[in-house]
Structure formats: C-alpha cells, structure tokens
Design a protein around this motif. Structure first.
Motif, PDB file in Angstrom:
ATOM      1  N   ASP A  76       1.004  -1.090  -0.109  1.00 44.80           N
ATOM      2  CA  ASP A  76       0.181  -0.161  -0.035  1.00 44.80           C
ATOM      3  C   ASP A  76       0.807   1.261   0.024  1.00 44.80           C
ATOM      4  O   ASP A  76       1.332   1.526   1.023  1.00 44.80           O
ATOM      5  N   GLN A  77       1.045   1.956  -1.050  1.00 49.93           N
ATOM      6  CA  GLN A  77       1.890   3.069  -1.254  1.00 49.93           C
ATOM      7  C   GLN A  77       1.222   4.376  -0.720  1.00 49.93           C
ATOM      8  O   GLN A  77       1.783   5.420  -0.779  1.00 49.93           O
ATOM      9  N   VAL A  78       0.151   4.352  -0.281  1.00 51.86           N
ATOM     10  CA  VAL A  78      -0.609   5.392   0.309  1.00 51.86           C
ATOM     11  C   VAL A  78      -0.371   5.467   1.549  1.00 51.86           C
ATOM     12  O   VAL A  78       0.175   6.638   2.018  1.00 51.86           O
ATOM     13  N   LYS A  79      -0.547   4.380   2.309  1.00 48.19           N
ATOM     14  CA  LYS A  79      -0.316   4.081   3.761  1.00 48.19           C
ATOM     15  C   LYS A  79       1.368   3.755   3.979  1.00 48.19           C
ATOM     16  O   LYS A  79       1.652   3.743   5.204  1.00 48.19           O
ATOM     17  N   ASP A  80       1.936   3.246   2.988  1.00 49.39           N
ATOM     18  CA  ASP A  80       3.286   2.876   3.205  1.00 49.39           C
ATOM     19  C   ASP A  80       3.441   1.852   4.072  1.00 49.39           C
ATOM     20  O   ASP A  80       4.390   1.551   4.840  1.00 49.39           O
ATOM     21  N   VAL A  81       2.514   0.515   3.986  1.00 52.76           N
ATOM     22  CA  VAL A  81       2.534  -0.440   4.673  1.00 52.76           C
ATOM     23  C   VAL A  81       2.484  -1.996   3.674  1.00 52.76           C
ATOM     24  O   VAL A  81       2.036  -1.557   2.564  1.00 52.76           O
ATOM     25  N   ILE A  82       2.817  -2.782   4.226  1.00 50.60           N
ATOM     26  CA  ILE A  82       2.698  -4.182   3.745  1.00 50.60           C
ATOM     27  C   ILE A  82       1.156  -4.859   4.229  1.00 50.60           C
ATOM     28  O   ILE A  82       0.780  -4.619   5.245  1.00 50.60           O
ATOM     29  N   VAL A  83       0.446  -5.254   3.175  1.00 49.90           N
ATOM     30  CA  VAL A  83      -0.835  -5.877   3.692  1.00 49.90           C
ATOM     31  C   VAL A  83      -0.709  -7.278   3.030  1.00 49.90           C
ATOM     32  O   VAL A  83      -0.197  -7.606   2.322  1.00 49.90           O
ATOM     33  N   PHE A  84      -1.296  -8.220   4.157  1.00 48.34           N
ATOM     34  CA  PHE A  84      -1.130  -9.803   3.803  1.00 48.34           C
ATOM     35  C   PHE A  84      -2.470 -10.471   3.807  1.00 48.34           C
ATOM     36  O   PHE A  84      -3.309  -9.923   4.808  1.00 48.34           O
ATOM     37  N   LYS A  85      -2.319 -11.475   3.357  1.00 49.28           N
ATOM     38  CA  LYS A  85      -3.710 -12.505   3.709  1.00 49.28           C
ATOM     39  C   LYS A  85      -3.106 -13.302   4.858  1.00 49.28           C
ATOM     40  O   LYS A  85      -2.170 -14.348   4.806  1.00 49.28           O
ATOM     41  N   GLY A  86      -3.800 -13.413   5.951  1.00 53.26           N
ATOM     42  CA  GLY A  86      -3.637 -14.224   7.030  1.00 53.26           C
ATOM     43  C   GLY A  86      -4.101 -15.681   6.622  1.00 53.26           C
ATOM     44  O   GLY A  86      -4.970 -16.186   5.755  1.00 53.26           O
ATOM     45  N   LYS A  87      -3.870 -16.677   7.883  1.00 56.08           N
ATOM     46  CA  LYS A  87      -4.241 -18.095   7.705  1.00 56.08           C
ATOM     47  C   LYS A  87      -5.721 -18.284   7.432  1.00 56.08           C
ATOM     48  O   LYS A  87      -6.152 -19.021   6.807  1.00 56.08           O
ATOM     49  N   ASP A  88      -6.290 -17.446   8.077  1.00 50.29           N
ATOM     50  CA  ASP A  88      -7.813 -17.613   8.011  1.00 50.29           C
ATOM     51  C   ASP A  88      -8.356 -16.749   6.809  1.00 50.29           C
ATOM     52  O   ASP A  88      -9.843 -16.511   6.630  1.00 50.29           O
ATOM     53  N   GLY A  89      -7.504 -16.143   5.759  1.00 51.32           N
ATOM     54  CA  GLY A  89      -7.933 -15.575   4.591  1.00 51.32           C
ATOM     55  C   GLY A  89      -8.265 -14.247   4.703  1.00 51.32           C
ATOM     56  O   GLY A  89      -8.401 -13.464   3.807  1.00 51.32           O
ATOM     57  N   LYS A  90      -8.316 -13.690   6.020  1.00 49.09           N
ATOM     58  CA  LYS A  90      -8.590 -12.277   6.202  1.00 49.09           C
ATOM     59  C   LYS A  90      -7.419 -11.160   5.909  1.00 49.09           C
ATOM     60  O   LYS A  90      -6.185 -11.710   5.978  1.00 49.09           O
ATOM     61  N   VAL A  91      -7.688 -10.197   5.523  1.00 46.70           N
ATOM     62  CA  VAL A  91      -6.618  -9.220   5.004  1.00 46.70           C
ATOM     63  C   VAL A  91      -6.215  -8.456   6.294  1.00 46.70           C
ATOM     64  O   VAL A  91      -7.096  -7.840   6.975  1.00 46.70           O
ATOM     65  N   LYS A  92      -4.822  -8.387   6.220  1.00 47.25           N
ATOM     66  CA  LYS A  92      -4.282  -7.572   7.504  1.00 47.25           C
ATOM     67  C   LYS A  92      -3.024  -6.766   7.265  1.00 47.25           C
ATOM     68  O   LYS A  92      -2.594  -6.900   6.220  1.00 47.25           O
ATOM     69  N   GLU A  93      -2.963  -5.585   7.986  1.00 50.94           N
ATOM     70  CA  GLU A  93      -1.637  -4.770   7.930  1.00 50.94           C
ATOM     71  C   GLU A  93      -0.590  -5.468   8.588  1.00 50.94           C
ATOM     72  O   GLU A  93      -0.666  -5.948   9.728  1.00 50.94           O
ATOM     73  N   LEU A  94       0.585  -5.563   8.248  1.00 47.97           N
ATOM     74  CA  LEU A  94       1.642  -6.203   8.815  1.00 47.97           C
ATOM     75  C   LEU A  94       2.185  -5.218  10.188  1.00 47.97           C
ATOM     76  O   LEU A  94       2.360  -4.006   9.507  1.00 47.97           O
ATOM     77  N   MET A  95       2.291  -5.637  11.239  1.00 48.54           N
ATOM     78  CA  MET A  95       2.978  -4.743  12.348  1.00 48.54           C
ATOM     79  C   MET A  95       4.316  -4.987  12.594  1.00 48.54           C
ATOM     80  O   MET A  95       4.673  -4.452  13.474  1.00 48.54           O
ATOM     81  N   GLU A  96       4.590  -5.983  12.154  1.00 50.84           N
ATOM     82  CA  GLU A  96       6.356  -6.465  12.473  1.00 50.84           C
ATOM     83  C   GLU A  96       7.431  -5.633  12.012  1.00 50.84           C
ATOM     84  O   GLU A  96       6.925  -5.008  10.870  1.00 50.84           O
ATOM     85  N   PRO A  97       8.440  -5.122  12.590  1.00 52.62           N
ATOM     86  CA  PRO A  97       9.334  -4.407  12.016  1.00 52.62           C
ATOM     87  C   PRO A  97      10.152  -5.073  10.798  1.00 52.62           C
ATOM     88  O   PRO A  97      10.808  -6.039  11.050  1.00 52.62           O
ATOM     89  N   VAL A  98       9.882  -4.294   9.654  1.00 49.72           N
ATOM     90  CA  VAL A  98      10.287  -4.946   8.394  1.00 49.72           C
ATOM     91  C   VAL A  98      11.654  -4.134   8.151  1.00 49.72           C
ATOM     92  O   VAL A  98      11.980  -3.118   8.208  1.00 49.72           O
ATOM     93  N   GLN A  99      12.511  -4.865   7.538  1.00 46.94           N
ATOM     94  CA  GLN A  99      13.980  -4.207   7.027  1.00 46.94           C
ATOM     95  C   GLN A  99      13.485  -4.403   5.602  1.00 46.94           C
ATOM     96  O   GLN A  99      14.146  -3.428   4.971  1.00 46.94           O
ATOM     97  N   GLU A 100      13.348  -5.358   4.842  1.00 48.35           N
ATOM     98  CA  GLU A 100      13.306  -5.332   3.356  1.00 48.35           C
ATOM     99  C   GLU A 100      12.277  -6.332   3.068  1.00 48.35           C
ATOM    100  O   GLU A 100      11.735  -7.244   3.609  1.00 48.35           O
ATOM    101  N   PHE A 101      11.573  -6.206   1.556  1.00 50.60           N
ATOM    102  CA  PHE A 101      10.780  -7.224   1.208  1.00 50.60           C
ATOM    103  C   PHE A 101      11.045  -6.996  -0.333  1.00 50.60           C
ATOM    104  O   PHE A 101      11.359  -6.096  -0.863  1.00 50.60           O
ATOM    105  N   LYS A 102      10.547  -8.224  -0.726  1.00 49.81           N
ATOM    106  CA  LYS A 102      10.555  -8.508  -2.449  1.00 49.81           C
ATOM    107  C   LYS A 102       9.226  -8.718  -2.707  1.00 49.81           C
ATOM    108  O   LYS A 102       8.565  -9.570  -1.937  1.00 49.81           O
ATOM    109  N   ILE A 103       8.953  -8.387  -3.905  1.00 51.87           N
ATOM    110  CA  ILE A 103       7.381  -9.040  -4.352  1.00 51.87           C
ATOM    111  C   ILE A 103       7.605  -9.294  -5.726  1.00 51.87           C
ATOM    112  O   ILE A 103       8.096  -8.324  -6.487  1.00 51.87           O
ATOM    113  N   ASN A 104       6.816 -10.120  -6.331  1.00 48.04           N
ATOM    114  CA  ASN A 104       7.000 -10.687  -7.574  1.00 48.04           C
ATOM    115  C   ASN A 104       5.700 -10.467  -8.275  1.00 48.04           C
ATOM    116  O   ASN A 104       4.479 -11.106  -7.680  1.00 48.04           O
ATOM    117  N   PHE A 105       5.378 -10.138  -9.367  1.00 50.64           N
ATOM    118  CA  PHE A 105       4.273  -9.824 -10.169  1.00 50.64           C
ATOM    119  C   PHE A 105       4.229  -9.718 -11.870  1.00 50.64           C
ATOM    120  O   PHE A 105       5.656  -9.626 -11.908  1.00 50.64           O
TER     121      PHE A 105
END
Length: 226
Positions: A76-105
């Motif tokens: 999410d480039q508006v809020k500058d956060v990572i959003v992910f799908k949890g085990k229950d299928g619900k969409v959540k905003e990641l709260m853990e302290p991130v150093q780096e991420f890669k995304i493929n599309f």
C-alpha cells in the motif's frame, strides 16, 4: 567400516546438518502479527493505491533476521505499509518491524521482481519509509513513490470520483545516508563527484537517457565497479 564409506556417511551428516541450519533461518508461515485493514472503496477510482493491484507472492525480511517466504501480499503506497492474507483468509496490515521485502508480479507480460528497503535517512526522509532499490552495492540508487487519494464531487452530482495521484523522488545512498537527486546528468554526477569524468564518458558511450530508471540504475551500477 571402510574409509571411503565412512567419508560418505560423514558427508551426508554434514549436508543434513547444513540443511537443518539453513531451514531454521526461514519460515513459510503467514501467521504474522497484523491488524485488520479498512479496505479502500475502489468504486469510481482512477489509479490504484497499491504498487500492484492484486495479491502477489513476496518475501519479507524482518529486522531481527526472520524471513517469511511465499507470502500473499500487497504494498500500500498511500499508507506505506505491507498488507497480507492471514491463515484465516482475512486481509491484515503487517505490524512486525520490516527491514526489506521483495514482491513478484506480472507487468507488461513480463515477470517482475521489485525490492524495497528501510533504514535510510537524510534530506527529510524517514528511516521507516520504504524505498525501491534500483541499483545495489556500496552506493545504492533508491526510488521513493508516494500516493495520495483525492475525492472529487461534481456540481449537482451525488457521485464521488476518486483519483490516486503519485509522486516520485530519487536518492543516492552511501551506507544509510541519502542524497536526493534529480533525473539529470548534473544532479547524478554531483552525488558521485569522485568519478564524474568516468561517469560522463560512460553516459556518452552508452547513450544513457537519465530520465529512465533503468539507465539511472546502469550508471550507479557502473560507478560501483570503479
């Protein structure tokens, strides 16, 4: 036991221990700490608040060294956060302290991988901001994309039109300190002044167009070889 057989057994044991040790550094679970997301209303929206408008596979490196692989995520480039799908299928905003991420599309029918990193500061840039790594090495070329949503309502109409507008800034970093640059030869050479003559020759001989991200990245990658 024969010496050759003994060496073979020891080799297998060593490989097995290495594999266990390597696996211990990674996790493929998406049971990550997150909070519920209030999703955007995309009705009558022009543009997307996300880097890529659908969930895509990604890898996340936390500041403590934990690596999450195979995550269904969006940036999410508006809020500058990572959003992910949890085990229950619900969409959540990641709260853990991130150093780096890669995304493929898939972009323009081509497989695309983008890397984003935190921890840079300078020129009024927050260390918590995600920046795209365009060229890596001792000197790093970074791109910061920010988005904002504007709602507009035409006169005598009940319909609200939403528009996503984005802005881009570029930085050259040594260590974790950045210098903001423009997409011009003079600005980029000023950020790498010790090899300006070599860089100017490289720009000319390779016909680089420094308004293109790819050519800017080539220039910084070349600088790292000098």
């Amino acid at each position: 036991m024969k010496p050759v057989t003994m060496r073979f057994v020891l080799l297998l044991l060593t490989c097995g221990l290495f594999s266990v040790d390597a696996f211990a550094q990674y996790t493929q679970t998406n049971d990550m700490e997150g909070r519920p997301v209030h999703e955007y209303s995309t009705i009558n929206m022009q543009g997307s608040p996300y880097l890529y408008p659908d969930f895509a596979q990604g890898t996340i490196l936390l500041k403590n060294g934990t690596i999450y692989q195979g995550i269904n995520m969006m940036y999410d480039q508006v809020k500058d956060v990572i959003v992910f799908k949890g085990k229950d299928g619900k969409v959540k905003e990641l709260m853990e302290p991130v150093q780096e991420f890669k995304i493929n599309f898939i972009q323009n029918n081509q497989a695309t991988e983008k890397t984003f990193r935190r921890g840079f500061s300078g020129d009024r840039l927050s260390p918590e901001a995600y920046l795209e790594v365009l060229a890596d090495g001792n000197t790093v070329l970074l791109k910061r994309t920010t988005k904002k949503i504007f709602d507009r309502k035409n006169y005598s109409s009940a319909t609200i039109n939403r528009e996503v507008q984005e802005a881009e800034d570029y930085y050259v970093a040594t260590g974790n300190k950045v210098v903001k640059v423009k997409k011009t030869k003079s600005s980029l050479l000023a950020a790498m002044p010790d090899k300006a003559d070599y860089l100017e020759s490289y720009i000319k001989s390779n016909s680089l167009i420094l308004r293109n991200d790819s050519d800017m990245a080539k220039l910084v990658a070349y600088y790292n070889t000098l």
